[in-house]
Design a protein around this motif. Structure first.
Motif, mmCIF file in Angstrom:
data_model
loop_
_atom_site.group_PDB
_atom_site.id
_atom_site.type_symbol
_atom_site.label_atom_id
_atom_site.label_comp_id
_atom_site.label_asym_id
_atom_site.label_seq_id
_atom_site.Cartn_x
_atom_site.Cartn_y
_atom_site.Cartn_z
ATOM 1 N N LEU A 126 52.923 62.498 86.632
ATOM 2 C CA LEU A 126 52.401 62.156 85.307
ATOM 3 C C LEU A 126 51.992 63.450 84.606
ATOM 4 O O LEU A 126 51.223 64.238 85.154
ATOM 5 C CB LEU A 126 51.201 61.216 85.428
ATOM 6 C CG LEU A 126 50.419 60.942 84.133
ATOM 7 C CD1 LEU A 126 51.299 60.277 83.091
ATOM 8 C CD2 LEU A 126 49.177 60.087 84.432
ATOM 9 N N TYR A 127 52.536 63.671 83.404
ATOM 10 C CA TYR A 127 52.219 64.868 82.629
ATOM 11 C C TYR A 127 51.429 64.452 81.388
ATOM 12 O O TYR A 127 51.869 63.575 80.619
ATOM 13 C CB TYR A 127 53.493 65.593 82.223
ATOM 14 C CG TYR A 127 54.230 66.188 83.418
ATOM 15 C CD1 TYR A 127 53.943 67.474 83.863
ATOM 16 C CD2 TYR A 127 55.202 65.445 84.100
ATOM 17 C CE1 TYR A 127 54.611 68.021 84.954
ATOM 18 C CE2 TYR A 127 55.868 65.979 85.195
ATOM 19 C CZ TYR A 127 55.568 67.265 85.617
ATOM 20 O OH TYR A 127 56.211 67.801 86.713
ATOM 21 N N ILE A 128 50.267 65.100 81.212
ATOM 22 C CA ILE A 128 49.369 64.755 80.103
ATOM 23 C C ILE A 128 49.224 65.967 79.189
ATOM 24 O O ILE A 128 48.761 67.036 79.618
ATOM 25 C CB ILE A 128 47.998 64.322 80.638
ATOM 26 C CG1 ILE A 128 48.168 63.138 81.594
ATOM 27 C CG2 ILE A 128 47.058 63.962 79.488
ATOM 28 C CD1 ILE A 128 46.901 62.802 82.353
ATOM 29 N N GLU A 129 49.617 65.785 77.944
ATOM 30 C CA GLU A 129 49.476 66.861 76.963
ATOM 31 C C GLU A 129 48.173 66.640 76.181
ATOM 32 O O GLU A 129 47.969 65.571 75.594
ATOM 33 C CB GLU A 129 50.667 66.877 76.011
ATOM 34 C CG GLU A 129 50.608 68.037 75.017
ATOM 35 C CD GLU A 129 51.819 68.086 74.098
ATOM 36 O OE1 GLU A 129 51.880 68.995 73.252
ATOM 37 O OE2 GLU A 129 52.695 67.199 74.223
ATOM 38 N N LEU A 130 47.310 67.659 76.182
ATOM 39 C CA LEU A 130 46.024 67.566 75.505
ATOM 40 C C LEU A 130 46.154 68.036 74.058
ATOM 41 O O LEU A 130 46.670 69.119 73.787
ATOM 42 C CB LEU A 130 44.975 68.394 76.231
ATOM 43 C CG LEU A 130 44.698 67.982 77.684
ATOM 44 C CD1 LEU A 130 43.727 68.947 78.327
ATOM 45 C CD2 LEU A 130 44.182 66.557 77.749
ATOM 46 N N LYS A 131 45.705 67.220 73.146
ATOM 47 C CA LYS A 131 45.734 67.542 71.718
ATOM 48 C C LYS A 131 44.295 67.622 71.196
ATOM 49 O O LYS A 131 43.552 66.632 71.296
ATOM 50 C CB LYS A 131 46.503 66.460 70.945
ATOM 51 C CG LYS A 131 47.982 66.370 71.289
ATOM 52 C CD LYS A 131 48.773 67.497 70.647
ATOM 53 C CE LYS A 131 50.269 67.284 70.799
ATOM 54 N NZ LYS A 131 51.048 68.369 70.165
#
Length: 371
Positions: free
Chosen positions: A343-348
């Motif tokens: 699972l890849y989570i991109e933080l914005k």
């Protein structure tokens, strides 16, 4: 000419012994294999008489077979493939041609000519009765790819007749061999040209190529062995399946004709798009918004997952917008194997569009501090 002597057998020989003797001699004397043409014709003539119980009885009693006129004639007429030797324009020289019965010597033709007309014919008959394959599409949620599941579908299709159980005949009655084609499903038609005679095979008009005819057709299916109906089928969907993958369910297509093999069911899978997670292979991708203070100071967040339990995500201090965090083993299971994707989570980092008076004051102070 003594037919028993030609085949090298005694008068008490069984039908199986006659057939074995013929096959052995046919291999030895076949002209295409350098054998004696005249001897090969004698062998065929002898076999044609002795393999037929009626003709054999006539021969044993009178020393000849009346329908051959004592001339040998064409021992295979009307029974199969016509093979001509000698001068094709020799008029009525019937001694120059003979016809093979595929039912008896199909295995010899298979060896001589690579494939065998007899075996090919039987295969064609079987295939023509086989039920058709069916293809259906199923749409599933992304969550269902995490583990094996079962999908039930209701199909309208040809099903086995409940009265005759696929036989095509009324219960208690017999299924007889077709008299016209003798169970082969095809009949021979002899064609004559200036180059000689040849035989073509056509579907038997009596049994429609089936080779058998019910003594009394089933009252429900009218002899077909199948009727239109519905069937509920369970589809086992394996974990990790993806869009456009196809599951085959053997024997769940259309029912075959008169008890023949049923077709197969092919189920094509479509996975719906998820509002939060994007699938790329076996990995999942998503975005999580954080505010300025969380990016600067770090934080622990609880985020949604495809499973029932949420995931605890640790945001490191000093995180920049666009940073991607990886959580191993929280993606999609590998299809047909062990383990899972990631699972890849991109933080914005979210910039607020409206600030309260207190927030503005705080940001002014931070600005004065060079932040």
């Amino acid at each position: 000419m003594d037919y028993y002597e030609v085949l090298g057998i005694t008068k008490s020989a069984s039908q199986d012994e006659i057939k074995k003797a013929f096959h052995k001699l046919a291999h030895k004397y076949h002209p295409d294999k350098g054998g004696d043409e005249k001897k090969f014709k004698e062998i065929n003539e002898a076999y044609q008489v002795l393999s037929d119980k009626t003709k054999r009885a006539q021969y044993d009693q009178y020393g000849r077979v009346f329908d051959q006129g004592g001339q040998g004639g064409n021992p295979f007429e009307g029974q199969g493939f016509n093979w001509a030797w000698g001068n094709p324009s020799a008029g009525s020289g019937r001694g120059e041609e003979f016809e093979f019965d595929f039912g008896d010597v199909g295995d010899i033709f298979e060896e001589f000519f690579g494939g065998g007309f007899g075996n090919g014919r039987r295969t064609a008959k079987k295939d023509s009765r086989k039920g058709k394959d069916i293809q259906v599409d199923i749409e599933i949620n992304l969550e269902r790819t995490l583990k094996e599941s079962i999908e039930k579908i209701n199909l309208a299709k040809q099903v086995v007749c409940h009265r005759c159980q696929g036989a095509g005949a009324e219960p208690g009655t017999k299924i007889k061999e077709c008299f016209s084609c003798r169970g082969i499903g095809q009949v021979q038609q002899v064609k004559k040209t200036v180059f000689g005679s040849y035989t073509i095979l056509a579907t038997c008009p009596e049994c429609k190529g089936e080779g058998t005819i019910p003594e009394k057709p089933c009252n429900v299916c009218k002899g077909e062995g199948r009727i239109k109906g519905q069937e509920t089928i369970e589809i086992h969907i394996p974990a990790g399946i993806d869009t456009n993958q196809v599951i085959r369910v053997d024997g769940k297509g259309e029912a075959g004709k008169k008890g023949a093999k049923s077709g197969n069911l092919f189920v094509r899978i479509f996975v719906k798009k998820h509002p939060v997670f994007e699938r790329r292979g076996d990995d999942l991708f998503t975005e999580v918004q954080i505010n300025f203070s969380q990016a600067a100071l770090g934080d622990n967040l609880e985020i949604k997952s495809l499973e029932e339990t949420n995931i605890l995500l640790e945001v490191p201090a000093g995180t920049e917008s666009g940073k991607v965090l990886r959580i191993s083993g929280k993606g999609i299971p590998h299809f047909g194997g062990y383990g899972r994707g990631n699972l890849y989570i991109e933080l914005k980092v979210k910039t607020p569009k409206k600030l309260s008076r207190k927030q503005k004051e705080l940001f002014e102070k931070l600005k004065e501090e060079g932040i």
